[in-house]
Design an enzyme around this catalytic site. Sequence first.
Site, short mmCIF file in Angstrom:
data_model
loop_
_atom_site.label_atom_id
_atom_site.label_comp_id
_atom_site.label_asym_id
_atom_site.label_seq_id
_atom_site.Cartn_x
_atom_site.Cartn_y
_atom_site.Cartn_z
N ASN A 243 0.80 -1.23 0.00
CA ASN A 243 0.00 0.00 0.00
C ASN A 243 0.83 1.28 0.00
O ASN A 243 0.29 2.37 0.13
CB ASN A 243 -0.95 0.02 1.21
CG ASN A 243 -0.22 0.05 2.55
OD1 ASN A 243 1.01 0.00 2.60
ND2 ASN A 243 -0.97 0.11 3.64
N LYS A 244 2.15 1.16 -0.17
CA LYS A 244 3.01 2.33 -0.10
C LYS A 244 3.14 3.02 -1.46
O LYS A 244 2.65 2.53 -2.47
CB LYS A 244 4.39 1.94 0.44
CG LYS A 244 4.35 1.43 1.88
CD LYS A 244 3.73 2.46 2.82
CE LYS A 244 3.82 2.07 4.29
NZ LYS A 244 2.93 0.96 4.64
#
Length: 394
Positions: A200-201
Amino acid sequence: MPKAFSPKNTRASSLAADMQEGKRVLSLSEPILGEAEKQALCAVIDSNWLTMGDRVIQFERAFADLHGAFDAVAVSSCTAGLHLCLQALGVGPGDEVLVPSLTFVATANAVLYAGASPVFVDIESERLPHISLEEAATRCTPRTKAAIVMHYGGYLVDMPAWRSFADKRGILLIEDAAHAPATGEVGRLSDASAFSFFTNKNMSTAEGGMVLAREKSVLDLVRRMRSHGMTTGTLDRHRGHAYSYDVTTLGYNYRMDELRAAVGAIQLKRLPEWNGRRRELSKDYRKKLAAALPEIEIPFTGEHQTASHLMPVLLPAGTNRAKVMTALREAGIQTSIHYPPVHLFSYYRNLIPAESLPNTEAFCSRELSLPLHPSLDEDDVTRVVTALKDAFSS
């Protein structure tokens, strides 16, 4: 007393039903992967060398160059990176480390891994949710060895002020830079910093992380410790550069494999572009939320230097946040909370009882994270803001 806000009831539809109706679900975060990543993975498989090879080295050098660093060390996760930063800097049993509670639990966990004690520090305010310098000063004791600052949501902490704070007290300064790669002076003013490439970065290798440090000796120790404390690697021995190895320190299995490094090298090339797109979308959110829902606050300012990892908003006091999140989910929009306060988790309440951080607790009780990633466009932002307004309509 201001009137409490409560969202209206919405139609009972599931995300699956929304998809059947042709409505695209807006995910909270979404990695961008394509043909270039597929080809990079195939090349690794064809090479028959799957871990700690040339691709890891190339990825490290490219990451270091992007951040103005002399070198970097790739690791299995940001959590592993934080642990290694603490260990390599000599933080251990008997030491205390100042940490924010407004963070992912790994920030505090890493301190415990090193054998030290986390000391939770409140945030500045709900509009500036960074670890408070003023509060940190009151939490320092003769045992304070280090402070970990976290660039919440990608919004940069005032690193020059924290560098001065640490230098005046003779303590170490570590950055949890999971949310803020390739932004400003991140990684340049601290003694060591750890980055995340979780799915999710802002860029992703599925799992993985990177470590930067000011001193070569610290980074060299991190490099040894990530692979069992060994003085040489398999690739060195394969190429005849070494015939055996020594183990000079307690180490861990925190290595990055060639597959992740190959994906990371592709992702890294687009990271500045993706960060820029995130900033554009964040500005669009600010403009549209101010017009449609002035009662909703947005932390930081539009001018704050940021990688725009998150799009956090503060719902009005008294709002039933769970109902807002349900309404948005039924409209095909994912949301989340960043973060539940670490000091209130059962494990940490048992470890450090009677801890109170009023600003952190107030912020976390109102925070809601909206979808933000480069695959969104301005129409998607309008859809989110409209759905959020509908949730508050009577």
